[in-house]
Design a protein around this motif. Structure first.
Motif, PDB file in Angstrom:
ATOM      1  N   SER A  47     -75.362  28.651  23.040  1.00  0.00           N
ATOM      2  CA  SER A  47     -75.695  27.778  24.166  1.00  0.00           C
ATOM      3  C   SER A  47     -74.413  27.167  24.710  1.00  0.00           C
ATOM      4  N   LEU A  48     -74.148  27.421  25.965  1.00  0.00           N
ATOM      5  CA  LEU A  48     -72.883  27.002  26.558  1.00  0.00           C
ATOM      6  C   LEU A  48     -73.080  25.942  27.631  1.00  0.00           C
ATOM      7  N   LEU A  49     -72.153  25.022  27.662  1.00  0.00           N
ATOM      8  CA  LEU A  49     -71.990  24.153  28.818  1.00  0.00           C
ATOM      9  C   LEU A  49     -70.950  24.809  29.700  1.00  0.00           C
ATOM     10  N   ARG A  50     -71.311  25.057  30.955  1.00  0.00           N
ATOM     11  CA  ARG A  50     -70.393  25.693  31.890  1.00  0.00           C
ATOM     12  C   ARG A  50     -69.909  24.654  32.902  1.00  0.00           C
ATOM     13  N   VAL A  51     -68.608  24.480  32.978  1.00  0.00           N
ATOM     14  CA  VAL A  51     -68.011  23.571  33.960  1.00  0.00           C
ATOM     15  C   VAL A  51     -67.165  24.441  34.883  1.00  0.00           C
ATOM     16  N   ILE A  52     -67.599  24.565  36.131  1.00  0.00           N
ATOM     17  CA  ILE A  52     -67.022  25.529  37.059  1.00  0.00           C
ATOM     18  C   ILE A  52     -66.306  24.776  38.180  1.00  0.00           C
ATOM     19  N   PHE A  53     -65.016  24.998  38.277  1.00  0.00           N
ATOM     20  CA  PHE A  53     -64.191  24.368  39.302  1.00  0.00           C
ATOM     21  C   PHE A  53     -64.123  25.339  40.479  1.00  0.00           C
ATOM     22  N   LEU A  54     -65.001  25.126  41.438  1.00  0.00           N
ATOM     23  CA  LEU A  54     -65.179  26.065  42.541  1.00  0.00           C
ATOM     24  C   LEU A  54     -63.960  26.071  43.464  1.00  0.00           C
ATOM     25  N   ASP A  55     -63.585  27.254  43.905  1.00  0.00           N
ATOM     26  CA  ASP A  55     -62.463  27.389  44.843  1.00  0.00           C
ATOM     27  C   ASP A  55     -62.965  27.082  46.249  1.00  0.00           C
ATOM     28  N   VAL A  56     -62.673  25.889  46.725  1.00  0.00           N
ATOM     29  CA  VAL A  56     -63.067  25.481  48.073  1.00  0.00           C
ATOM     30  C   VAL A  56     -61.837  25.145  48.908  1.00  0.00           C
ATOM     31  N   GLY A  57     -60.716  25.792  48.592  1.00  0.00           N
ATOM     32  CA  GLY A  57     -59.498  25.541  49.352  1.00  0.00           C
ATOM     33  C   GLY A  57     -58.970  24.146  49.089  1.00  0.00           C
ATOM     34  N   GLN A  58     -58.480  23.480  50.163  1.00  0.00           N
ATOM     35  CA  GLN A  58     -57.918  22.141  50.004  1.00  0.00           C
ATOM     36  C   GLN A  58     -59.059  21.121  49.968  1.00  0.00           C
ATOM     37  N   ILE A 248     -56.192  21.917  38.657  1.00  0.00           N
ATOM     38  CA  ILE A 248     -55.820  21.345  39.957  1.00  0.00           C
ATOM     39  C   ILE A 248     -56.600  22.053  41.044  1.00  0.00           C
ATOM     40  N   GLN A 249     -57.440  21.302  41.753  1.00  0.00           N
ATOM     41  CA  GLN A 249     -58.204  21.858  42.868  1.00  0.00           C
ATOM     42  C   GLN A 249     -57.388  21.646  44.139  1.00  0.00           C
ATOM     43  N   VAL A 250     -56.834  22.738  44.625  1.00  0.00           N
ATOM     44  CA  VAL A 250     -55.886  22.663  45.732  1.00  0.00           C
ATOM     45  C   VAL A 250     -55.945  23.961  46.521  1.00  0.00           C
ATOM     46  N   GLY A 251     -55.663  23.888  47.834  1.00  0.00           N
ATOM     47  CA  GLY A 251     -55.683  25.079  48.678  1.00  0.00           C
ATOM     48  C   GLY A 251     -54.296  25.640  48.896  1.00  0.00           C
ATOM     49  N   LYS A 252     -54.233  26.903  49.275  1.00  0.00           N
ATOM     50  CA  LYS A 252     -52.957  27.564  49.545  1.00  0.00           C
ATOM     51  C   LYS A 252     -52.306  26.961  50.784  1.00  0.00           C
ATOM     52  N   ASP A 253     -50.979  26.836  50.741  1.00  0.00           N
ATOM     53  CA  ASP A 253     -50.200  26.410  51.910  1.00  0.00           C
ATOM     54  C   ASP A 253     -50.771  25.150  52.572  1.00  0.00           C
ATOM     55  N   GLY A 257     -48.337  19.010  50.510  1.00  0.00           N
ATOM     56  CA  GLY A 257     -47.383  19.204  49.425  1.00  0.00           C
ATOM     57  C   GLY A 257     -48.023  19.134  48.051  1.00  0.00           C
ATOM     58  N   HIS A 258     -49.341  19.394  47.987  1.00  0.00           N
ATOM     59  CA  HIS A 258     -50.067  19.378  46.717  1.00  0.00           C
ATOM     60  C   HIS A 258     -50.043  20.760  46.054  1.00  0.00           C
ATOM     61  N   ARG A 276     -54.931  26.483  38.502  1.00  0.00           N
ATOM     62  CA  ARG A 276     -54.998  26.047  39.889  1.00  0.00           C
ATOM     63  C   ARG A 276     -55.876  26.974  40.710  1.00  0.00           C
ATOM     64  N   ASN A 277     -56.730  26.369  41.555  1.00  0.00           N
ATOM     65  CA  ASN A 277     -57.576  27.184  42.429  1.00  0.00           C
ATOM     66  C   ASN A 277     -56.764  28.038  43.390  1.00  0.00           C
ATOM     67  N   ASP A 278     -55.633  27.508  43.889  1.00  0.00           N
ATOM     68  CA  ASP A 278     -54.872  28.272  44.878  1.00  0.00           C
ATOM     69  C   ASP A 278     -54.237  29.518  44.269  1.00  0.00           C
ATOM     70  N   LEU A 279     -54.015  29.496  42.974  1.00  0.00           N
ATOM     71  CA  LEU A 279     -53.393  30.637  42.303  1.00  0.00           C
ATOM     72  C   LEU A 279     -54.413  31.528  41.591  1.00  0.00           C
ATOM     73  N   GLN A 280     -55.481  30.930  41.072  1.00  0.00           N
ATOM     74  CA  GLN A 280     -56.406  31.683  40.223  1.00  0.00           C
ATOM     75  C   GLN A 280     -57.841  31.697  40.713  1.00  0.00           C
ATOM     76  N   GLY A 281     -58.094  31.151  41.907  1.00  0.00           N
ATOM     77  CA  GLY A 281     -59.452  31.145  42.425  1.00  0.00           C
ATOM     78  C   GLY A 281     -60.342  30.213  41.618  1.00  0.00           C
ATOM     79  N   THR A 282     -61.634  30.518  41.608  1.00  0.00           N
ATOM     80  CA  THR A 282     -62.584  29.708  40.848  1.00  0.00           C
ATOM     81  C   THR A 282     -62.250  29.777  39.356  1.00  0.00           C
ATOM     82  N   ILE A 283     -62.322  28.616  38.711  1.00  0.00           N
ATOM     83  CA  ILE A 283     -61.958  28.497  37.293  1.00  0.00           C
ATOM     84  C   ILE A 283     -63.176  27.967  36.540  1.00  0.00           C
ATOM     85  N   GLU A 284     -63.605  28.695  35.529  1.00  0.00           N
ATOM     86  CA  GLU A 284     -64.752  28.271  34.734  1.00  0.00           C
ATOM     87  C   GLU A 284     -64.294  27.960  33.315  1.00  0.00           C
ATOM     88  N   VAL A 285     -64.694  26.795  32.820  1.00  0.00           N
ATOM     89  CA  VAL A 285     -64.405  26.407  31.441  1.00  0.00           C
ATOM     90  C   VAL A 285     -65.739  26.259  30.717  1.00  0.00           C
TER      91      VAL A 285
END
Length: 298
Positions: A47-58, A248-253, A257-258, A276-285
């Protein structure tokens, strides 16, 4: 008094005042993995707890799926992320959100939330006691009103329910602030030995007050405050959290300066492994209550 202010006061009179804060999970150890970009079936096994950091850009958005099947959404990206958010909910098989939290009124956190509320069954919604005279904020209030929801206050001390074995507590805002970022709901989620600290855009003043409150800030996974801005993630706060992993939830360019080199170097010196979302897309832990597994989109 402008038109938006009058509308807000009418909605507030109907019990829709806004509040802040959430709580979270506790734990350790982790193994990297790979997230399937086109499908996201529930992981097999324990049984897993899923914490998903969605890639929504900046912007920012976290989706929590508990072993019980209960769900929580914290923030929902910017205004142009409305369809993206609906697509994510469909991808993860979400038909009901038991809890929705808007950490603070900034558009890059609540911009897509109105459409999520319109199109999804929602149990409870929490907002901090902070308002904004923007069309984005007004649109969120209208969606809440149409759905017949009553806003609950997000603030330190609030406890939330995601099912047996999971402890969720809001650690901030501890008090009221003029700066909306410091009004951010901060949530600690604990599942067995694993924990997550989700900080919204909380800045140094809120961090200082959380430290002074005596709250247990220690967490395996830290959502790095304010997209990696130097106004957040002070050294004292970071030392109290002692995270193994920083997201780090952050968008490309982006134009802000984040994330800043100041914060990246601070994380590095403290031995924090950064995703980081800008480098690795959506991140699930994922947590089984004992160990953590990290999956990235790319």
């Amino acid at each position: 008094m402008n038109l938006l202010t009058k509308r807000f006061q009418r909605l507030a009179g109907k019990g829709l005042l806004i509040f802040s804060l959430i709580a979270a999970l506790c734990g350790c150890s982790l193994e990297p993995g790979l997230l399937n970009e086109t499908a996201a079936p529930p992981p097999q096994g324990e049984s897993l707890l899923r914490v998903i950091f969605l890639d929504v850009g900046q912007g920012a958005s976290q989706l929590l799926i508990a072993p019980s099947g209960k769900t929580m959404l914290i923030d929902a990206g910017n205004n142009d992320n409305e369809q993206t958010m609906l697509d994510y909910l469909h991808k993860y098989g979400i038909k009901r959100l038991d809890t929705v939290i808007g950490t603070h009124p900034d558009a890059d956190h609540i911009g897509g939330m109105d459409k999520v509320i319109d199109e999804t069954e929602v149990g409870n919604i929490y907002l901090p006691k902070a308002s904004s005279n923007t069309k984005t904020f007004e649109s969120l209030l209208k969606s809440i009103q149409r759905k017949g929801l009553k806003v609950k206050t997000a603030k330190a001390g609030v406890q939330l329910d995601l099912g047996e074995g999971i402890k969720i507590k809001m650690l901030a805002p501890v008090k009221s602030y003029e700066d909306s970022n410091n009004m951010s709901a901060v949530v600690k989620v604990t599942y067995g030995k694993n924990s997550f600290l989700l900080t919204g855009d909380a800045e140094s003043q809120s961090e200082k007050d959380m430290l002074a409150s005596g709250a247990d800030l220690c967490a395996d996974v830290l959502l790095v405050g304010h997209h990696g801005s130097k106004s957040s993630t002070t050294l004292a706060f970071l030392k109290a959290v002692k995270p193994r992993y920083g997201i780090i939830q952050v968008g490309k360019d982006n134009n802000y300066g984040h994330p800043t080199q100041t914060v990246l170097q601070r994380l590095k010196k403290q031995g924090v492994e950064v995703y980081r979302n800008d480098l690795q897309g959506t991140i699930e832990v994922d947590s089984d209550g004992t160990k953590l597994t990290i999956q990235t989109e790319r």
